[in-house]
Scaffold this motif. Structure first.
Motif, PDB file in Angstrom:
ATOM      1  N   MET A   1       0.839  -1.191   0.000  1.00  0.00           N
ATOM      2  CA  MET A   1       0.000   0.000   0.000  1.00  0.00           C
ATOM      3  C   MET A   1       0.877   1.245   0.000  1.00  0.00           C
ATOM      4  SD  MET A   1      -3.056   1.121   2.667  1.00  0.00           S
ATOM      5  CE  MET A   1      -1.907   1.518   4.004  1.00  0.00           C
ATOM      6  N   ALA A   2       0.496   2.243  -0.739  1.00  0.00           N
ATOM      7  CA  ALA A   2       1.254   3.490  -0.806  1.00  0.00           C
ATOM      8  C   ALA A   2       1.307   4.154   0.564  1.00  0.00           C
ATOM      9  CB  ALA A   2       0.619   4.433  -1.817  1.00  0.00           C
ATOM     10  N   PHE A   3       2.446   4.751   0.901  1.00  0.00           N
ATOM     11  CA  PHE A   3       2.533   5.427   2.200  1.00  0.00           C
ATOM     12  C   PHE A   3       1.942   6.821   2.148  1.00  0.00           C
ATOM     13  CE2 PHE A   3       6.657   6.204   0.148  1.00  0.00           C
ATOM     14  CZ  PHE A   3       6.777   7.569   0.256  1.00  0.00           C
TER      15      PHE A   3
ATOM     16  N   GLU B   1       1.576   5.408  -7.686  1.00  0.00           N
ATOM     17  CA  GLU B   1       2.404   4.203  -7.590  1.00  0.00           C
ATOM     18  C   GLU B   1       3.666   4.330  -8.441  1.00  0.00           C
ATOM     19  OE1 GLU B   1      -0.945   3.275 -10.585  1.00  0.00           O
ATOM     20  OE2 GLU B   1      -0.696   4.338  -8.670  1.00  0.00           O
ATOM     21  N   ILE B   2       3.590   5.056  -9.548  1.00  0.00           N
ATOM     22  CA  ILE B   2       4.777   5.273 -10.378  1.00  0.00           C
ATOM     23  C   ILE B   2       5.733   6.237  -9.679  1.00  0.00           C
ATOM     24  CG2 ILE B   2       5.606   6.043 -12.623  1.00  0.00           C
ATOM     25  CD1 ILE B   2       3.930   3.513 -12.740  1.00  0.00           C
ATOM     26  N   ILE B   3       5.197   7.260  -9.045  1.00  0.00           N
ATOM     27  CA  ILE B   3       6.029   8.200  -8.300  1.00  0.00           C
ATOM     28  C   ILE B   3       6.779   7.480  -7.185  1.00  0.00           C
ATOM     29  CG2 ILE B   3       6.001  10.197  -6.751  1.00  0.00           C
ATOM     30  CD1 ILE B   3       3.609  11.262  -8.345  1.00  0.00           C
TER      31      ILE B   3
END
Length: 212
Positions: free
Chosen positions: A1-3, A190-192
């Motif tokens: 999961m993204a922070f 998500e790419i960042i």
């Protein structure tokens, strides 16, 4: 999961698990018809979240004509604020005293010129900076602490002082042009996050390879 969580109000969780409540994602606490704010832009202050708009831009009332536009991933330090066009006093006569605002029948100065204040993406505004009416701050710029920004700031410039002046450019013109064209702030999150090593190290070759 993204922070990074786009819907958070307080985006910083400290290592001990406690939430740092002085920093807020602006988009999630500001509901103002004359403010446009991009995702992940934050502001640190000691007021209540619901008071963020008036702390950030105290003169931007709901009936004004100008706008305050803030891009994505902007970082605004404690004590910084925007003085927007509606704070101006009339200067064409022999006095600047704003007589009209003390009479409900003449309240306001709709005949005075106004200009939007615009902050690009990934701009860092340091502690106690004041941004004056109608200024345009380009993406990637850095505003030094306690600066008074009274004129436009080019993308990826470092400015400071009162009035703020150019200290240096962060990169050569050709790299600035490429970074603006890459526009990483528009990539999916998500790419960042997958390419943080390139973004945080200044590895342009890796950033080119990751270009979305």
């Amino acid at each position: 999961m993204a922070f990074l969580q786009v819907n958070d109000v307080h985006p910083i969780t400290l290592p001990d698990g406690s939430v740092y409540r002085d920093t807020v994602y602006l988009k999630n606490v500001v509901d103002h018809p004359r403010m446009e704010i991009g995702e992940y832009s934050y502001y640190t202050h000691s007021g209540r979240p619901e008071d963020t708009a008036i702390i950030l831009a105290p003169y931007l009332g709901h009936g004004v004509r100008e706008r305050l536009v803030i891009g994505k991933f902007v970082q605004i330090a404690r004590g910084s604020y925007f003085i927007t066009s509606s704070a101006n006093h009339p200067m064409t006569g022999f006095t600047t005293y704003p007589f009209r605002i003390f009479n409900p029948e003449t309240f306001g100065y709709k005949d005075l010129p106004v200009k939007d204040t615009v902050v690009g993406h990934d701009v860092w505004i340091g502690h106690n900076a004041a941004i004056m009416p109608g200024v345009n701050i380009g993406s990637g710029a850095i505003v030094a602490a306690a600066s008074v920004v009274a004129r436009d700031v080019p993308p990826y410039a470092v400015v400071g002082g009162n009035p703020a002046s150019l200290i240096r450019m962060r990169y050569p013109d050709e790299i600035i042009s490429e970074l603006l064209d890459i526009a990483w702030w528009d990539w999916p999150l998500e790419i960042i996050e997958a390419n943080l090593p390139a973004l945080t190290s200044g590895d342009l070759q890796a950033l080119r390879a990751a270009r979305y």
